[in-house]
Scaffold this active site. Sequence first.
Site, PDB file in Angstrom:
ATOM      1  CE  LYS A  62       6.905  -8.864  -6.781  1.00 30.74           C
ATOM      2  NZ  LYS A  62       7.914  -7.904  -7.274  1.00 30.74           N
ATOM      3  CG  ASP A  92       6.435  -7.974  -3.171  1.00 32.88           C
ATOM      4  OD1 ASP A  92       6.526  -9.201  -3.305  1.00 32.88           O
ATOM      5  OD2 ASP A  92       7.443  -7.241  -3.033  1.00 32.88           O
TER       6      ASP A  92
HETATM    7  P1  IMP Z   1       3.637  -4.982  -0.431  1.00 32.59           P
HETATM    8  O1  IMP Z   1       3.270  -4.107   0.723  1.00 32.59           O
HETATM    9  O2  IMP Z   1       4.926  -5.739  -0.194  1.00 32.59           O
HETATM   10  O3  IMP Z   1       2.538  -5.908  -0.889  1.00 32.59           O
HETATM   11  O4  IMP Z   1       4.044  -4.050  -1.603  1.00 32.59           O
HETATM   12  C1  IMP Z   1       3.187  -3.400  -2.383  1.00 32.59           C
HETATM   13  C2  IMP Z   1       3.859  -2.200  -3.020  1.00 32.59           C
HETATM   14  O5  IMP Z   1       5.246  -2.420  -3.340  1.00 32.59           O
HETATM   15  C3  IMP Z   1       3.176  -1.959  -4.332  1.00 32.59           C
HETATM   16  O6  IMP Z   1       2.098  -1.067  -4.167  1.00 32.59           O
HETATM   17  C4  IMP Z   1       4.291  -1.381  -5.167  1.00 32.59           C
HETATM   18  O7  IMP Z   1       4.341   0.013  -4.973  1.00 32.59           O
HETATM   19  C5  IMP Z   1       5.552  -1.971  -4.633  1.00 32.59           C
HETATM   20  N1  IMP Z   1       6.030  -3.119  -5.465  1.00 32.59           N
HETATM   21  C6  IMP Z   1       6.116  -4.409  -5.105  1.00 32.59           C
HETATM   22  N2  IMP Z   1       6.606  -5.165  -6.095  1.00 32.59           N
HETATM   23  C7  IMP Z   1       6.811  -4.337  -7.138  1.00 32.59           C
HETATM   24  C8  IMP Z   1       7.293  -4.515  -8.497  1.00 32.59           C
HETATM   25  O8  IMP Z   1       7.621  -5.623  -8.964  1.00 32.59           O
HETATM   26  N3  IMP Z   1       7.360  -3.396  -9.264  1.00 32.59           N
HETATM   27  C9  IMP Z   1       6.993  -2.163  -8.817  1.00 32.59           C
HETATM   28  N4  IMP Z   1       6.545  -1.945  -7.569  1.00 32.59           N
HETATM   29  C10 IMP Z   1       6.451  -3.024  -6.739  1.00 32.59           C
END
Ligand code: IMP
Length: 195
Positions: free
Chosen positions: A145, A117
């Site tokens: 995403k 994300d």
């Molecule tokens: P980042 O550190 O923002 O890239 O987030 C990654 C983590 O956030 C992932 O490993 C997920 O656990 C959680 N996450 C982010 N977006 C989603 C979603 O749409 N559904 C479920 N979990 C998400």
Amino acid sequence: MLHDGAHRMHHDIERILFTESQIAQRVRELGQQISQDYEKLLGEKIFREPPIAVGLLRGAVIFLADLARAMPIPLELAFVAISSYGMSSSPGELRVVKDLEVPVAGRHILIVEDIVDTGQTLAHLQELLNARHPASVKICALLDKTPRRARAVKLDYVGFTLTEDAFVVGYGLDYAERYRNLPYIAALKQSAITT
Ligand code: IMP
């Protein structure tokens, strides 16, 4: 009462984005591609020093279980868990709550993540692993995403790209620890999200 139709949609689901068979097909393709790349990179060495697939708990468990079986090469499995302090919507501070149990110096590592994300989690994990001097670190994410990306991370393998900022669940992905066991990936109804 639950009907026995495997595809009966959970009532909190707004729409299915990727079906069970689409996921299975894509995971097979990824497994083949990644295996070929490691065979090319390592040659006979692959038998002495197989790559280590490092799954992020808990979201990547289901993906990694299928991906590993789609990889016809010697492979080790390992897991890490990273959690963030503070609100889930803000970056917060990241902390390793379960570290690797094997030394990774000189080893080839494939990070397996459910969804990228903002990119904070992966950037953090990459820094942590790089400090241990692995031979290489590659990243495989089931979902990329893109709208909220804050840290640039190079994803070597991506299952599907999501250009909308939807909250998705299923196939390992949760909302408040639920829905991980859905066999498809879907957007959650707004009414199921308590803020
Ligand atoms: P980042 O550190 O923002 O890239 O987030 C990654 C983590 O956030 C992932 O490993 C997920 O656990 C959680 N996450 C982010 N977006 C989603 C979603 O749409 N559904 C479920 N979990 C998400």
